[in-house]
Scaffold this motif. Structure first.
Motif, PDB file in Angstrom:
ATOM      1  N   GLU A   1       0.820  -1.212   0.000  1.00 29.34           N
ATOM      2  CA  GLU A   1       0.000   0.000   0.000  1.00 29.34           C
ATOM      3  C   GLU A   1       0.852   1.260   0.000  1.00 29.34           C
ATOM      4  OE1 GLU A   1      -3.215   2.177   3.039  1.00 29.34           O
ATOM      5  OE2 GLU A   1      -2.287   0.261   3.543  1.00 29.34           O
TER       6      GLU A   1
ATOM      7  N   GLY B   1      -0.956  -3.117   6.908  1.00 32.08           N
ATOM      8  CA  GLY B   1      -1.535  -1.809   7.167  1.00 32.08           C
ATOM      9  C   GLY B   1      -3.049  -1.894   7.147  1.00 32.08           C
ATOM     10  N   ASN B   2      -3.708  -0.758   6.975  1.00 35.01           N
ATOM     11  CA  ASN B   2      -5.167  -0.720   6.970  1.00 35.01           C
ATOM     12  C   ASN B   2      -5.764  -1.408   5.744  1.00 35.01           C
ATOM     13  OD1 ASN B   2      -5.196   0.715   9.393  1.00 35.01           O
ATOM     14  ND2 ASN B   2      -5.002   2.688   8.322  1.00 35.01           N
TER      15      ASN B   2
ATOM     16  N   GLU C   1       2.513  -2.273   4.349  1.00 31.59           N
ATOM     17  CA  GLU C   1       3.291  -1.047   4.424  1.00 31.59           C
ATOM     18  C   GLU C   1       4.768  -1.404   4.517  1.00 31.59           C
ATOM     19  OE1 GLU C   1       1.846   1.091   7.785  1.00 31.59           O
ATOM     20  OE2 GLU C   1      -0.084   1.610   6.850  1.00 31.59           O
TER      21      GLU C   1
END
Length: 732
Positions: A236, A316-317, A321
């Motif tokens: 991401e 990550g979300n 990451e």
């Protein structure tokens, strides 16, 4: 000094067996006799399994055991402890260890695919000397007649169809090969975006009901074992901090997003973001690829710009990451080095002082200014009045770039993964040799280098060298007219690669160089009054290494080189573009530059102080390498070779000695084999881990230039037929 004396005394008394009894009841293990189907084993793995190993030695001589026993008798003091530290404690025979070893041997051969293995073991003891015997009957090897790879996930099945298996049907069902296949499958899945892939997903089902020749192996990938997500993960975001510090966190003052979506955050603009973008093989939005991550880490670490590189991938979300933290090295540094010189017939000391300026243009560049020098005593020098008869002073400047400085449309996109480098350099050196010559050499050039896999490439499109020499002797030190004032303007290409087939290793090196032809074509024959020499030079270097059991190895090398030059004085190839024989990495029975060409008289070379070099070189060597004890290695070697002149007209103010040498040194198809120099010898190497110290004692066998005696000088050897070579590293 006392320790050294004791060690020498032990070597002198080395005829002792090292088996003096240290216990009345416990015999010492002297041999592990391992037989596979009635024949002595040829596998190092079998010896590695042994729970007990005899003290190392040659024949019945166990020097290191004797040193330990002597230290034990001397007692608990500095000398006694030193002897025990470098020696070996006695290996007392243990029957329990023998039985455990037998079980391990049986399991080892079971893992190699011998499912009907049987093993018997027994001991034989004579005069407190024990031999442990292991007889292994392997039975037939179970072969994988077929191999399939499947998955419990239909989606993963479609991915696995692109996997190139490392396992070959028809080979034994070897546990180690299956583990290699397991690792390859796991790495492949991680390269396809499966961030959660793990070895636990992969197992093998083996069906041996059809017998040894009809067994089948099925590899199964079951991602549901741990309940992991099967979706491929994307990266991401990529956050890069090239000015990171573990001691003090500075405020981010420069933030840039590159064309590949990499966020470069710096406390100050030390590195151009586009430079870092080329060095990082990740892109925002790409599927997770473990190979790209490893390559990025290796590349950043190899730049020589950072004290530490930390690369972390975490969920990550919405995806993964990537965080890359790099602690930069100081921008400027001064380094000094001193080294011992012991190659090619010289002994001396050298050193250099360097000043480095890193990241000059914020793109990873390195500017280096160096000043160096050396003083040596030349074993093949004609000087008799100077203790230190050779001195050199040199200075250089270089600017190195971590890229290929070429138009971008000339290079493929993957070239940034080749560890590319461009070096622009200039160097001047002045060499003084007492009673012989003073030599000035000024060079400049540009060099490109890159690596694809294990193959290394070096291209030098431009290299200019000016050589000026003043002779200080009535005798020309070069055998002919090789020492000349010349300008060399050329280009070169070098390639080397290494590979492995089974346990055998191979190396191939090729070099080609040419120059001066463009100047000649446009009518420029000299620069600043110094002639320009058109020339060509090339060589092939092939090496083969064949390992044997018990840390032994055969090593072979073959070398062939040719060079030619035109418009030079007397029609001779200049010294700088010629080949030589002798020295610690060559024909070890002779000192460097003191053999050949062809059948040149040994008297001429020994009494008149001549250097010997020629444009044709042929060398072959074989070396048997073995381990004496851990860091101490030994070798027995045979070298053969010579250098020759072309069969053409030569001119100049030549002495009769030189004319005779020319006639003896010309390459002729009918006589070159009989002119091959031949030597043998023994070598001793001490492995310090960071370098290897080497001493090779060579003795001449066949000397094509022998005077007043047989060419087979080994029939009546003299002191001059022995040659001690000191060096660093293996000869090849």
């Amino acid at each position: 000094m006392c320790h050294l004396f004791v060690a020498l005394a032990l070597l002198t008394l080395g005829s002792c067996s090292g088996l003096r009894p240290v216990s009345k009841d416990s015999p010492i293990l002297v041999e592990n006799d391992i037989r596979i189907n009635g024949k002595p084993t040829q596998s190092d793995e079998d010896y590695d399994i042994m729970r007990q190993r005899p003290n190392k030695g040659i024949g019945n001589i166990r020097l290191f055991l004797s040193m330990y026993q002597l230290g034990d008798k001397i007692g608990d003091n500095s000398l006694g402890n030193w002897l025990k530290n470098i020696g070996e404690a006695p290996t007392y025979y243990d029957s329990i260890s023998r039985l455990n070893t037998a079980s391990q041997l049986a399991l080892h051969y079971f893992n190699l695919g011998y499912y009907e293995v049987e093993i018997t073991t027994y001991e034989s003891i004579k005069r407190k000397k024990a031999t442990a015997h292991y007889n292994v009957q392997t039975g037939p090897a179970f072969l994988a007649n077929s191999y399939f790879l499947i998955s419990t996930s239909r989606r993963m099945d479609s991915t696995l169809q692109y996997f190139e298996s490392t396992y070959v049907p028809g080979s034994p069902i070897n546990a180690e090969q299956l583990e290699t296949e397991r690792l390859a499958i796991n790495n492949f899945l991680k390269d396809q975006g499966y961030y959660n892939a793990k070895l636990g997903w992969i197992y093998f089902e083996i069906d041996t009901t059809a017998g040894p020749m009809g067994s089948s192996v099925t590899g199964v990938v079951d991602p549901y074992i741990y309940g992991d997500k099967l979706e491929r993960a994307r990266i991401e975001s990529i956050r890069v901090e090239p000015t990171y510090s573990y001691k003090k966190q500075g405020k981010i003052s420069d933030s840039t997003r590159t064309t590949h979506g990499i966020d470069v955050l710096q406390t100050e603009l030390k590195f151009r973001p586009e430079f870092l973008d080329k060095q990082i093989f990740l892109e925002s939005g790409q599927f997770y690829n473990n190979s790209d991550i490893r390559s990025t880490y290796r590349n950043l670490s190899a730049l020589g710009l950072f004290q530490n590189v930390e690369l972390d991938i975490h969920p990550g979300n919405e995806g993964l990451e990537a965080a890359i933290k790099m602690v930069p090295l100081p921008k400027r540094a001064v380094t000094a080095a001193i080294e011992g010189l012991g190659n090619n017939g010289s002994l001396g000391i050298g050193g250099n002082l360097s000043w480095d300026n890193r990241n000059v243009f914020k793109g990873g560049e390195l500017l280096r200014l160096s000043l160096g020098g050396s003083v040596t005593e030349q074993r093949n020098s004609s000087n008799t009045s100077w203790l230190v008869d050779a001195r050199e002073l040199n200075t250089s400047v270089s600017l190195n770039f971590p890229t290929l400085l070429l138009p971008s449309n000339w290079l493929p996109t993957q070239s940034r993964r080749w560890s590319p480098k461009t070096a622009i350099s200039a160097r001047a050196s002045y060499q003084f040799r007492a009673n012989e010559f003073n030599r000035l050499n000024i060079t400049s050039g540009i060099e490109y280098s890159w690596r694809i896999g294990k193959a290394f490439h070096r291209l030098t499109p431009y290299h200019l060298s000016l050589v000026q020499i003043d002779l200080n002797s009535t005798n020309t030190p070069f055998l002919f007219l090789g020492f000349q004032d010349l300008v060399f303007s050329g280009s070169s290409y070098a390639f080397n690669d290494s590979w492995q087939r089974g346990k055998d290793r191979f190396f191939l090196g090729i070099e080609a160089e040419t120059g001066g032809h463009l100047f000649s074509a446009i009518g420029i024959n000299e620069i600043a009054g110094i002639p320009v020499a058109p020339y060509v030079k090339g060589s092939i270097d092939f090496r083969y290494f064949h390992p044997l059991v018990r840390e032994r190895e055969w090593a072979f090398r073959g070398f062939f080189g040719l060079s030619e030059a035109w418009a030079t004085e007397g029609n001779f190839v200049p010294f700088e573009k010629s080949f030589f024989m002798g020295g610690s990495n060559d024909l070890r029975g002779w000192t460097a530059y003191h053999f050949g060409p062809g059948a040149t008289s040994e008297t001429t070379l020994q009494t008149q102080g001549f250097f010997s070099a020629a444009p044709i070189k042929l060398l072959s060597t074989a070396e048997y390498r073995f381990t004496i004890q851990e860091a101490i290695k030994g070798a027995v070697f045979v070298d053969a070779g010579n250098v020759w002149l072309y069969n053409k007209a030569y001119s100049g103010n030549l002495t009769q000695t030189q004319l005779d040498a020319i006639d003896a040194g010309v390459f002729r198809a009918s006589s070159f084999l009989s002119q091959m120099g031949l030597n043998t010898g023994l070598g001793l190497r001490y492995d310090l881990e960071f370098l290897i110290l080497r001493a090779d004692l060579g003795i001449k066998l066949h000397h094509p230039g022998a005077d007043g005696r047989s060419n087979w000088v080994i029939n009546s050897p003299e002191l001059r037929d022995f040659n001690l070579n000191l060096g660093i590293g293996y000869p090849f």
